[in-house]
Scaffold this active site. Structure first.
Site, PDB file in Angstrom:
ATOM      1  CB  SER A  28      64.002  36.332  -6.624  1.00 22.67           C
ATOM      2  OG  SER A  28      65.087  36.251  -5.744  1.00 22.67           O
ATOM      3  CB  SER A  79      73.487  33.648  -8.652  1.00 19.27           C
ATOM      4  OG  SER A  79      73.449  34.931  -8.102  1.00 19.27           O
ATOM      5  CD  GLN A  93      69.720  39.819 -10.462  1.00 19.30           C
ATOM      6  OE1 GLN A  93      69.547  39.311  -9.360  1.00 19.30           O
ATOM      7  NE2 GLN A  93      70.362  40.946 -10.639  1.00 19.30           N
ATOM      8  N   GLY A  94      68.523  36.220 -13.820  1.00 23.85           N
ATOM      9  CA  GLY A  94      69.339  35.001 -13.942  1.00 23.85           C
ATOM     10  C   GLY A  94      70.809  35.363 -14.008  1.00 23.85           C
ATOM     11  CD  GLU A 143      70.232  43.004  -7.381  1.00 27.42           C
ATOM     12  OE1 GLU A 143      71.058  42.873  -8.301  1.00 27.42           O
ATOM     13  OE2 GLU A 143      69.719  42.043  -6.788  1.00 27.42           O
TER      14      GLU A 143
HETATM   15  C1  LIG Z   1      67.091  36.065  -0.891  1.00 27.98           C
HETATM   16  C2  LIG Z   1      68.031  35.965  -2.051  1.00 27.98           C
HETATM   17  C3  LIG Z   1      67.574  36.252  -3.309  1.00 27.98           C
HETATM   18  C4  LIG Z   1      68.425  36.161  -4.399  1.00 27.98           C
HETATM   19  N1  LIG Z   1      67.912  36.396  -5.641  1.00 27.98           N
HETATM   20  C5  LIG Z   1      68.702  36.261  -6.705  1.00 27.98           C
HETATM   21  C6  LIG Z   1      68.149  36.435  -8.025  1.00 27.98           C
HETATM   22  O1  LIG Z   1      66.970  36.715  -8.207  1.00 27.98           O
HETATM   23  N2  LIG Z   1      68.964  36.249  -9.071  1.00 27.98           N
HETATM   24  C7  LIG Z   1      70.287  35.940  -8.931  1.00 27.98           C
HETATM   25  O2  LIG Z   1      70.972  35.836  -9.934  1.00 27.98           O
HETATM   26  N3  LIG Z   1      70.840  35.748  -7.703  1.00 27.98           N
HETATM   27  C8  LIG Z   1      70.068  35.902  -6.595  1.00 27.98           C
HETATM   28  N4  LIG Z   1      70.592  35.697  -5.335  1.00 27.98           N
HETATM   29  C9  LIG Z   1      72.002  35.231  -5.216  1.00 27.98           C
HETATM   30  C10 LIG Z   1      72.940  36.245  -4.607  1.00 27.98           C
HETATM   31  O3  LIG Z   1      73.221  37.287  -5.488  1.00 27.98           O
HETATM   32  C11 LIG Z   1      74.197  35.459  -4.194  1.00 27.98           C
HETATM   33  O4  LIG Z   1      73.807  34.532  -3.184  1.00 27.98           O
HETATM   34  C12 LIG Z   1      75.299  36.336  -3.654  1.00 27.98           C
HETATM   35  O5  LIG Z   1      75.820  37.136  -4.690  1.00 27.98           O
HETATM   36  C13 LIG Z   1      76.425  35.544  -2.985  1.00 27.98           C
HETATM   37  O6  LIG Z   1      76.923  34.559  -3.822  1.00 27.98           O
HETATM   38  P1  LIG Z   1      77.051  33.017  -3.343  1.00 27.98           P
HETATM   39  O7  LIG Z   1      75.748  32.627  -2.710  1.00 27.98           O
HETATM   40  O8  LIG Z   1      77.550  32.231  -4.509  1.00 27.98           O
HETATM   41  O9  LIG Z   1      78.144  33.048  -2.185  1.00 27.98           O
HETATM   42  P2  LIG Z   1      79.719  32.953  -2.369  1.00 27.98           P
HETATM   43  O10 LIG Z   1      80.142  33.895  -3.439  1.00 27.98           O
HETATM   44  O11 LIG Z   1      80.085  31.508  -2.508  1.00 27.98           O
HETATM   45  O12 LIG Z   1      80.227  33.504  -0.987  1.00 27.98           O
HETATM   46  C14 LIG Z   1      80.358  32.704   0.176  1.00 27.98           C
HETATM   47  C15 LIG Z   1      80.981  33.575   1.271  1.00 27.98           C
HETATM   48  O13 LIG Z   1      82.307  33.992   0.878  1.00 27.98           O
HETATM   49  C16 LIG Z   1      82.408  35.410   0.936  1.00 27.98           C
HETATM   50  N5  LIG Z   1      83.268  35.901  -0.163  1.00 27.98           N
HETATM   51  C17 LIG Z   1      83.226  35.493  -1.443  1.00 27.98           C
HETATM   52  N6  LIG Z   1      84.127  36.194  -2.183  1.00 27.98           N
HETATM   53  C18 LIG Z   1      84.728  37.082  -1.319  1.00 27.98           C
HETATM   54  C19 LIG Z   1      85.730  38.085  -1.482  1.00 27.98           C
HETATM   55  N7  LIG Z   1      86.285  38.332  -2.675  1.00 27.98           N
HETATM   56  N8  LIG Z   1      86.082  38.810  -0.378  1.00 27.98           N
HETATM   57  C20 LIG Z   1      85.520  38.567   0.843  1.00 27.98           C
HETATM   58  N9  LIG Z   1      84.568  37.617   1.034  1.00 27.98           N
HETATM   59  C21 LIG Z   1      84.172  36.891  -0.028  1.00 27.98           C
HETATM   60  C22 LIG Z   1      80.994  35.907   0.751  1.00 27.98           C
HETATM   61  O14 LIG Z   1      80.811  37.210   1.276  1.00 27.98           O
HETATM   62  C23 LIG Z   1      80.199  34.859   1.526  1.00 27.98           C
HETATM   63  O15 LIG Z   1      80.211  35.143   2.901  1.00 27.98           O
HETATM   64  C24 LIG Z   1      69.780  35.779  -4.226  1.00 27.98           C
HETATM   65  C25 LIG Z   1      70.252  35.493  -2.949  1.00 27.98           C
HETATM   66  C26 LIG Z   1      69.393  35.575  -1.877  1.00 27.98           C
HETATM   67  C27 LIG Z   1      69.931  35.249  -0.508  1.00 27.98           C
END
Ligand SMILES: Cc1cc2nc3c(=O)[nH]c(=O)nc-3n(C[C@H](O)[C@H](O)[C@H](O)COP(=O)(O)OP(=O)(O)OC[C@H]3O[C@@H](n4cnc5c(N)ncnc54)[C@H](O)[C@@H]3O)c2cc1C
Length: 377
Positions: A156, A124, A121-122, A239
């Protein structure tokens, strides 16, 4: 809503149980977490066995009850879980089934079911996680192809994937939710660089992806150009709504193991620990009921799960962390040893409140779409 099983469904359970009893002893040993080619072969091999025995499409074609029986029985028997097939089977596949053309369904779904192709899944990007619509990876139209440039993160299973469900910006001028398209990108296309990232638990579970003028045929777009946000909502509803439900059964098994271990090492005498395990037991039973309800409701409304999945994802990801914290309490000082059972799972459980949308985001969805609270900014 009737959540009990019919005699035919119980017959399915008995047949499946008998088949599992026969085939599981013939499986090769599970490869180590960092042996990616081995893990790919193992997971695809298991999917092929399911296919040959007529169980491969249970997640897509079976009734909700049959699907849940399948998850219950495979987990109880200690069968392999979907592994590297997670994206293909549990959210890219169902999205293509719901949104793809007949040609796209014929091209991509059978190889997933036969255990021949792995998806990743691409979605993020470094500045587009929770705020997914901020994604910047650009796809420029050139004849029959899109030419894609940008980068993705936390992908992932990228190392072993054949296909990627990729979100790209096809109209940079449009409002941010409007200019996105959903593409199926072949992972062997020139211009893709995959750089593994190591998790806290030590495994290179996911990767960064750099895309440099990667050509993806326009025919690989699922849904209309610039209508990718709507398709994405379908993917995310699978998902969050159904992809993790099998793991609830696994958590209930672990809870049973914890009770046995606590009785053995004397920790069971601690009334606070007993209460904690009892509360978790009630919680996982309630989550299983919620799962049954969500899956039945999804089926009744055309197969795509609703926002109830966010309630499940929110509570499940916290309950899973609490379960492995309780495991550490049962183990006592031994929990510092990461070789002990449950401890690698404890580390990986930390990611569950982030992956597939953080808890804060699920709370926003529940607040806005279920409780009708005002929209956040
Ligand atoms: C084990 C794992 C596997 C993953 N696999 C994939 C994958 O295969 N493909 C893929 O595309 N992505 C994948 N991800 C990414 C995942 O979807 C993102 O990490 C997640 O959506 C959070 O985005 P971010 O890391 O950019 O955090 P951010 O969006 O930067 O968030 C940082 C913090 O701010 C908070 N925050 C942000 N916006 C708000 C809001 N509007 N209101 C309240 N709080 C807020 C968040 O809750 C968090 O605590 C994976 C992540 C993990 C941990």
């Amino acid at each position: 809503m009737d959540l009990s099983y019919t005699p035919e469904e119980e017959e399915f359970r008995a047949r499946l149980r008998e088949w599992l009893g026969k085939v599981l002893p013939t499986l090769p040993p599970k490869p180590s977490p960092d042996d990616w080619p081995g893990r790919r072969a193992y997971d695809l091999g298991w999917q092929r066995m399911l296919y040959d025995a007529g169980y491969a499409d249970v997640h897509w074609e079976g009734t909700p009850s049959v699907r849940l029986i399948f998850l219950e029985e495979t987990e109880k028997a200690g069968a392999p879980y979907v592994g590297a097939n997670f994206v293909g089977l549990l959210h890219a596949g169902p999205t293509i089934a719901a949104e793809g053309t007949p040609e796209q369904r014929a091209r991509w779904l059978p190889p997933v079911l036969r255990g021949e192709e792995v998806w990743c899944q691409g979605f993020s990007e470094p500045d587009a996680g929770s705020d997914l619509a901020a994604l910047r990876t650009r796809a420029r139209r050139d004849g029959d192809d899109y030419v894609v440039s940008g980068s993705k993160i936390w992908t992932s299973h990228a190392e072993v994937a054949d296909w990627c469900e990729l979100l790209v910006r096809t109209d940079p001028e449009a409002p941010k939710h409007k200019g996105i398209s959903w593409l199926a990108m072949p992972m062997d296309a020139p211009g893709i660089t995959v750089r593994p990232l190591r998790t806290l638990a030590g495994s290179a579970e996911f990767a960064e992806m750099f895309l440099d003028d990667v050509r993806v045929p326009v025919a690989n777009r699922v849904g209309d150009e610039n209508d990718g946000w709507r398709v994405t909502m379908v993917t995310l509803s699978f998902e969050r709504g159904t992809a993790f439900v099998g793991e609830v059964v696994a958590c209930r098994r672990v809870l049973g193991e914890l009770a046995v271990a606590a009785r053995r090492n004397g920790r069971w005498d601690d009334a606070a620990l007993r209460r904690r395990l009892g509360r978790l037991n009630a919680e996982f039973r309630a989550l299983w009921r919620l799962t049954q309800w969500n899956v039945s409701e999804a089926e009744a409304s055309g197969g795509v799960p609703g926002v109830g999945g966010s309630v499940f994802k929110l509570r499940y990801s916290h309950a899973r962390q609490e379960l492995y914290d309780a495991a550490a309490e049962v183990l006592g000082p031994d929990s510092l040893d990461l070789e002990r059972p449950w401890m690698p799972d404890r580390l990986s459980s930390l990611s569950y409140t982030i992956a597939a949308g953080t808890s804060q985001i699920q709370r926003n969805i529940v607040g806005e779409r279920i409780l009708g609270l005002p929209k956040g900014r």
